[in-house]
Scaffold this motif. Structure first.
Motif, mmCIF file in Angstrom:
data_model
loop_
_atom_site.group_PDB
_atom_site.id
_atom_site.type_symbol
_atom_site.label_atom_id
_atom_site.label_comp_id
_atom_site.label_asym_id
_atom_site.label_seq_id
_atom_site.Cartn_x
_atom_site.Cartn_y
_atom_site.Cartn_z
ATOM 1 N N UNK A 139 0.823 -1.383 0.154
ATOM 2 C CA UNK A 139 -0.078 -0.216 -0.091
ATOM 3 C C UNK A 139 0.839 1.347 -0.192
ATOM 4 N N UNK A 140 2.080 1.345 0.640
ATOM 5 C CA UNK A 140 2.810 2.490 0.548
ATOM 6 C C UNK A 140 3.318 2.910 -0.896
ATOM 7 N N UNK A 158 -10.537 2.958 -8.116
ATOM 8 C CA UNK A 158 -11.170 2.292 -6.825
ATOM 9 C C UNK A 158 -9.931 1.620 -6.200
ATOM 10 N N UNK A 159 -9.905 1.481 -5.085
ATOM 11 C CA UNK A 159 -8.973 1.005 -4.306
ATOM 12 C C UNK A 159 -9.574 -0.281 -3.489
ATOM 13 N N UNK A 160 -9.028 -1.600 -3.435
ATOM 14 C CA UNK A 160 -9.132 -2.518 -2.856
ATOM 15 C C UNK A 160 -8.102 -2.695 -1.552
ATOM 16 N N UNK A 161 -8.641 -2.601 -0.341
ATOM 17 C CA UNK A 161 -7.469 -2.751 0.848
ATOM 18 C C UNK A 161 -7.989 -3.459 1.625
ATOM 19 N N UNK A 209 -4.658 4.562 5.840
ATOM 20 C CA UNK A 209 -3.588 5.096 4.863
ATOM 21 C C UNK A 209 -4.008 5.191 3.478
ATOM 22 N N UNK A 210 -4.927 4.021 3.149
ATOM 23 C CA UNK A 210 -5.345 4.234 1.679
ATOM 24 C C UNK A 210 -6.338 5.156 1.691
ATOM 25 N N UNK A 211 -7.209 5.741 2.295
ATOM 26 C CA UNK A 211 -8.195 6.681 2.279
ATOM 27 C C UNK A 211 -7.526 7.907 2.304
ATOM 28 N N UNK A 226 -12.734 3.604 -1.874
ATOM 29 C CA UNK A 226 -12.100 2.705 -1.104
ATOM 30 C C UNK A 226 -12.770 1.719 -0.591
ATOM 31 N N UNK A 227 -12.568 0.528 -1.126
ATOM 32 C CA UNK A 227 -13.345 -0.700 -0.637
ATOM 33 C C UNK A 227 -12.421 -1.556 0.432
#
Length: 172
Positions: A41-42, A60-63, A70-72, A81-82
């Motif tokens: 994710x970094x 879109x991000x799947x995390x 961090x992702x948001x 972000x999901x």
């Protein structure tokens, strides 16, 4: 040639394999949707910068749950972000159930390896779901292979919310 109409950013190869498999199963080949494995994710801010000003309208991000904040922050208002309950493997195991995941492991020719893990003294107190999660992560490349294999076994009408929503976010 126009760029992709949408981008899905995921942590690693297992997430990418699952999203690609589900997109194909839903009847939409992902040719105009780019699925990018961040390899951590970094790397999300760098991936977003690479998209630049010509970025597609849908991102879109799947995390994993542990990376949500961090992702948001990194994504900001650029997309959605999901979040998986714990991680992708947890979502897949919970959706399929331990018995069905064991069937997939057997179909992949690795049931003997799972049984060997189950016999180890340090593993005896783990639930079947915890053992399966551990099994998926102990050998290099296994998560990526099972990301696709387990996604192929899912009921398309009962996808885990994070997977269904990230596909819907980008129109797959």
């Amino acid at each position: 040639m126009p760029g992709p109409r949408a981008v899905v950013l995921v942590e690693g190869a297992s997430d990418a394999a699952a999203i690609e498999t589900l997109a194909r199963r839903r009847g939409e080949p992902p040719d105009d949707v780019k699925i990018v494995a961040l390899h951590g994710y970094t790397n999300l801010p760098s991936a977003l910068r690479t998209l630049g000003p010509a970025a597609p309208q849908r991102i879109a991000v799947l995390c994993d749950a542990g990376a949500e904040a961090y992702a948001r922050r990194a994504l900001g208002p650029a997309g959605t972000c999901r979040v998986c309950h714990a991680d992708l493997e947890d979502e897949l195991i919970r959706a399929l159930g331990a018995d069905r995941v064991r069937d997939v492991v057997e179909a992949q020719g690795e049931l003997a390896g799972l049984r060997a893990l189950e016999r180890q003294p340090a593993q005896r107190d783990r639930t079947p779901e915890q053992l399966l999660h551990r099994f998926l992560g102990v050998r290099s490349g296994r998560k990526a292979r099972y990301g696709g294999a387990l996604a192929a076994a899912l009921d398309l009408d009962a996808l885990p919310d994070p997977l269904r929503l990230v596909l819907d976010d980008v129109g797959l």
